[in-house]
Design a protein around this motif. Structure first.
Motif, PDB file in Angstrom:
ATOM      1  N   ASP A 219       0.821  -1.214   0.000  1.00  0.00           N
ATOM      2  CA  ASP A 219       0.000   0.000   0.000  1.00  0.00           C
ATOM      3  C   ASP A 219       0.861   1.273   0.000  1.00  0.00           C
ATOM      4  O   ASP A 219       0.554   2.257   0.674  1.00  0.00           O
ATOM      5  N   ILE A 220       1.943   1.222  -0.745  1.00  0.00           N
ATOM      6  CA  ILE A 220       2.841   2.383  -0.873  1.00  0.00           C
ATOM      7  C   ILE A 220       2.571   3.024  -2.237  1.00  0.00           C
ATOM      8  O   ILE A 220       2.561   2.326  -3.257  1.00  0.00           O
ATOM      9  N   PRO A 221       2.350   4.344  -2.295  1.00  0.00           N
ATOM     10  CA  PRO A 221       2.147   4.988  -3.595  1.00  0.00           C
ATOM     11  C   PRO A 221       3.383   4.799  -4.480  1.00  0.00           C
ATOM     12  O   PRO A 221       4.506   4.861  -3.976  1.00  0.00           O
ATOM     13  N   TYR A 222       3.163   4.541  -5.768  1.00  0.00           N
ATOM     14  CA  TYR A 222       4.328   4.303  -6.621  1.00  0.00           C
ATOM     15  C   TYR A 222       4.123   4.901  -8.002  1.00  0.00           C
ATOM     16  O   TYR A 222       3.007   5.190  -8.422  1.00  0.00           O
ATOM     17  N   LYS A 223       5.247   5.082  -8.696  1.00  0.00           N
ATOM     18  CA  LYS A 223       5.224   5.523 -10.090  1.00  0.00           C
ATOM     19  C   LYS A 223       6.219   4.678 -10.876  1.00  0.00           C
ATOM     20  O   LYS A 223       7.310   4.399 -10.389  1.00  0.00           O
ATOM     21  N   LEU A 224       5.798   4.308 -12.072  1.00  0.00           N
ATOM     22  CA  LEU A 224       6.641   3.517 -12.966  1.00  0.00           C
ATOM     23  C   LEU A 224       7.075   4.441 -14.104  1.00  0.00           C
ATOM     24  O   LEU A 224       6.233   4.981 -14.817  1.00  0.00           O
ATOM     25  N   VAL A 225       8.388   4.624 -14.249  1.00  0.00           N
ATOM     26  CA  VAL A 225       8.878   5.717 -15.091  1.00  0.00           C
ATOM     27  C   VAL A 225       9.984   5.234 -16.029  1.00  0.00           C
ATOM     28  O   VAL A 225      10.763   4.342 -15.678  1.00  0.00           O
ATOM     29  N   ASP A 226      10.058   5.875 -17.188  1.00  0.00           N
ATOM     30  CA  ASP A 226      11.182   5.687 -18.107  1.00  0.00           C
ATOM     31  C   ASP A 226      12.430   6.286 -17.442  1.00  0.00           C
ATOM     32  O   ASP A 226      12.579   7.498 -17.365  1.00  0.00           O
ATOM     33  N   GLY A 227      13.311   5.432 -16.974  1.00  0.00           N
ATOM     34  CA  GLY A 227      14.491   5.893 -16.241  1.00  0.00           C
ATOM     35  C   GLY A 227      15.547   6.534 -17.124  1.00  0.00           C
ATOM     36  O   GLY A 227      16.572   6.994 -16.639  1.00  0.00           O
ATOM     37  N   ASN A 228      15.312   6.560 -18.438  1.00  0.00           N
ATOM     38  CA  ASN A 228      16.256   7.212 -19.344  1.00  0.00           C
ATOM     39  C   ASN A 228      15.712   8.554 -19.839  1.00  0.00           C
ATOM     40  O   ASN A 228      16.225   9.105 -20.808  1.00  0.00           O
ATOM     41  N   ASP A 229      14.677   9.039 -19.167  1.00  0.00           N
ATOM     42  CA  ASP A 229      14.102  10.345 -19.489  1.00  0.00           C
ATOM     43  C   ASP A 229      14.210  11.196 -18.226  1.00  0.00           C
ATOM     44  O   ASP A 229      13.387  11.088 -17.304  1.00  0.00           O
ATOM     45  N   VAL A 230      15.233  12.029 -18.184  1.00  0.00           N
ATOM     46  CA  VAL A 230      15.538  12.738 -16.931  1.00  0.00           C
ATOM     47  C   VAL A 230      14.386  13.665 -16.507  1.00  0.00           C
ATOM     48  O   VAL A 230      14.154  13.870 -15.314  1.00  0.00           O
ATOM     49  N   ILE A 231      13.664  14.191 -17.489  1.00  0.00           N
ATOM     50  CA  ILE A 231      12.557  15.098 -17.149  1.00  0.00           C
ATOM     51  C   ILE A 231      11.435  14.318 -16.463  1.00  0.00           C
ATOM     52  O   ILE A 231      10.866  14.750 -15.456  1.00  0.00           O
ATOM     53  N   ALA A 232      11.152  13.143 -17.008  1.00  0.00           N
ATOM     54  CA  ALA A 232      10.114  12.299 -16.398  1.00  0.00           C
ATOM     55  C   ALA A 232      10.528  11.861 -14.997  1.00  0.00           C
ATOM     56  O   ALA A 232       9.709  11.818 -14.074  1.00  0.00           O
ATOM     57  N   VAL A 233      11.819  11.543 -14.830  1.00  0.00           N
ATOM     58  CA  VAL A 233      12.300  11.112 -13.517  1.00  0.00           C
ATOM     59  C   VAL A 233      12.160  12.258 -12.513  1.00  0.00           C
ATOM     60  O   VAL A 233      11.661  12.076 -11.389  1.00  0.00           O
ATOM     61  N   ALA A 234      12.590  13.451 -12.925  1.00  0.00           N
ATOM     62  CA  ALA A 234      12.530  14.605 -12.019  1.00  0.00           C
ATOM     63  C   ALA A 234      11.077  14.911 -11.638  1.00  0.00           C
ATOM     64  O   ALA A 234      10.769  15.177 -10.471  1.00  0.00           O
ATOM     65  N   LYS A 235      10.190  14.835 -12.614  1.00  0.00           N
ATOM     66  CA  LYS A 235       8.779  15.184 -12.365  1.00  0.00           C
ATOM     67  C   LYS A 235       8.109  14.154 -11.435  1.00  0.00           C
ATOM     68  O   LYS A 235       7.474  14.513 -10.442  1.00  0.00           O
ATOM     69  N   ALA A 236       8.279  12.883 -11.758  1.00  0.00           N
ATOM     70  CA  ALA A 236       7.612  11.846 -10.961  1.00  0.00           C
ATOM     71  C   ALA A 236       8.163  11.812  -9.535  1.00  0.00           C
ATOM     72  O   ALA A 236       7.411  11.681  -8.566  1.00  0.00           O
ATOM     73  N   SER A 237       9.485  11.964  -9.407  1.00  0.00           N
ATOM     74  CA  SER A 237      10.051  11.915  -8.054  1.00  0.00           C
ATOM     75  C   SER A 237       9.630  13.145  -7.265  1.00  0.00           C
ATOM     76  O   SER A 237       9.398  13.077  -6.061  1.00  0.00           O
ATOM     77  N   LYS A 238       9.476  14.270  -7.952  1.00  0.00           N
ATOM     78  CA  LYS A 238       9.050  15.491  -7.258  1.00  0.00           C
ATOM     79  C   LYS A 238       7.668  15.288  -6.635  1.00  0.00           C
ATOM     80  O   LYS A 238       7.427  15.645  -5.474  1.00  0.00           O
ATOM     81  N   GLU A 239       6.776  14.696  -7.398  1.00  0.00           N
ATOM     82  CA  GLU A 239       5.409  14.493  -6.885  1.00  0.00           C
ATOM     83  C   GLU A 239       5.430  13.589  -5.645  1.00  0.00           C
ATOM     84  O   GLU A 239       4.799  13.896  -4.637  1.00  0.00           O
ATOM     85  N   LEU A 240       6.184  12.514  -5.732  1.00  0.00           N
ATOM     86  CA  LEU A 240       6.254  11.607  -4.570  1.00  0.00           C
ATOM     87  C   LEU A 240       6.920  12.299  -3.382  1.00  0.00           C
ATOM     88  O   LEU A 240       6.457  12.198  -2.245  1.00  0.00           O
ATOM     89  N   ILE A 241       8.005  13.023  -3.651  1.00  0.00           N
ATOM     90  CA  ILE A 241       8.768  13.650  -2.564  1.00  0.00           C
ATOM     91  C   ILE A 241       7.938  14.763  -1.899  1.00  0.00           C
ATOM     92  O   ILE A 241       7.949  14.902  -0.672  1.00  0.00           O
ATOM     93  N   ASN A 242       7.198  15.521  -2.695  1.00  0.00           N
ATOM     94  CA  ASN A 242       6.344  16.562  -2.097  1.00  0.00           C
ATOM     95  C   ASN A 242       5.369  15.945  -1.099  1.00  0.00           C
ATOM     96  O   ASN A 242       5.167  16.477  -0.003  1.00  0.00           O
TER      97      ASN A 242
END
Ligand SMILES: Cc1ncc(C[n+]2csc(CCOP(=O)(O)OP(=O)(O)O)c2C)c(N)n1
Ligand SMILES: [Mg+2]
Length: 343
Positions: A219-242
């Protein structure tokens, strides 16, 4: 094996363009520069190892640079980051001091760990890097402890653990998911799914290629992301980190990527790798996180080939100087051997 990575590891997605629309231009340049610096640092390490100048093994993450660079966009110095056996990028994304990394890997006393650690025992508290370690998954429960400490101290600091797809097969990672959730600890589990553990492909080890299924189980929120797209990584991690900073407990981000070199040192490992071919490596090189970003920036007229060449030459120059300097540095004195051993 079930393929649940939503096509993120399929050949037809290798050349997907990435979008730089509505992005902050200076942040894009910083990310491009950070990835290039990490790439060139590791290529220098590959060469040093190949030439016999580095005594111990180096686990290189060439091809995986977007992950640490993207996530680190959202970190502050008081957050606590824990690495793996393949952590040059994790550290350099927080502190780009490649000279101290070279010195460490060469065993010199000017290194990040005073020359006592080498490539797999990196430590730099001032930038928030609480250590890499060769014990696969060994750092993960430590990271959960650090996240619990941040919560008990009423800060909005978070903790990050980088975890390989192979490490996710260690029992302690599952205990860590559970504990982090039950304690609502501000803990980011960053799964670097490069599809291999040592030489073995995930299809030979797991019933599914998707590690984030364990986030669902806990029951942990998660995101599955293209790890070779730095913009997608930054965006998805930002949402989780916020959300984590706002007290919403742990998050997990699974980043699908690929390493160009073999498990250790500079070789391709096609000869000893299982289910790894030269074609695979070439296909994944077409999905290079650095050239993908640079191409998108050039097409959007916010970056030029000339600027890239200039940046590349300047990093090459700095790297050569740092390597030469580290080569001439002193080793720690033999009587310092036991000085930093915890007992
Ligand atoms: C506890 C433990 N078991 C086994 C090993 C040997 N080992 C080193 S790296 C590795 C594979 C790790 O794979 P992964 O977590 O996917 O990381 P990657 O190498 O792909 O970055 C293994 C099995 C180890 N170092 N520690
Ligand atoms: Mg792996």
């Amino acid at each position: 094996m079930k393929h649940e990575l939503n096509g993120l590891s399929d050949p037809e997605t290798y050349q997907n363009p990435i979008s730089v629309n509505n992005q902050d231009v200076s942040a894009l340049k910083n990310m491009l520069s950070a990835m290039l610096l990490i790439r060139k640092t590791e290529q220098q390490l590959a060469l040093g190892r190949k030439n016999g100048l580095i005594g111990g093994p180096v686990h290189l993450g060439v091809g995986q640079e977007a992950i640490a660079v993207g996530i680190s966009q959202n970190l502050k110095k008081t957050d606590r980051v824990f690495g793996t056996h393949r952590s040059h990028s994790h550290l350099l994304a927080l502190n780009p001091d490649f000279y101290r990394l070279f010195a460490e890997v060469l065993g010199k006393k000017t290194g990040f760990s005073k020359g006592m650690g080498g490539s797999m025992h990196l430590y730099d508290q001032s930038s928030g890097f609480y250590g890499s370690a060769p014990i696969v998954a060994g750092t993960v429960p430590l990271a959960v402890g650090a996240a619990m400490a941040a919560k008990m101290q009423n800060t909005d600091d978070i903790s990050v653990a980088y975890i390989g797809d192979g490490a996710a097969e260690e029992g302690v990672v599952h205990e860590s998911f559970n504990l982090a959730k039950i304690q609502e600890a501000p803990m980011l589990f960053a799964i670097e799914n490069n599809l291999f553990a040592s030489h073995m492909h995930i299809s030979l080890r797991q019933p599914s290629d998707m590690i984030s299924r364990f986030a669902k189980a806990n029951d942990i929120p998660y995101k599955l992301v293209d790890g070779n797209d730095v913009i997608a990584v930054a965006k998805a991690s930002k949402e989780l980190i916020n959300d984590m900073r706002a007290g919403k407990g742990p998050g997990l981000i699974e980043l699908v990527t690929y390493r160009w070199y073999g498990h250790v040192d500079w070789r391709d490992d096609v000869d000893v790798g299982v289910e790894r071919s030269l074609d695979d490596i070439e296909n994944w090189k077409a999905r290079d996180p650095i050239s993908r970003l640079s191409k998108a920036m050039i097409e959007s007229n916010i970056w030029t080939k000339e600027q890239e060449e200039e940046l590349s030459n300047s990093i090459d120059n700095d790297i050569q100087n740092a390597w030469e300097k580290a080569m001439h540095d002193l080793y720690p004195s033999p009587d310092a051997t036991l000085k930093y051993v915890y007992s």
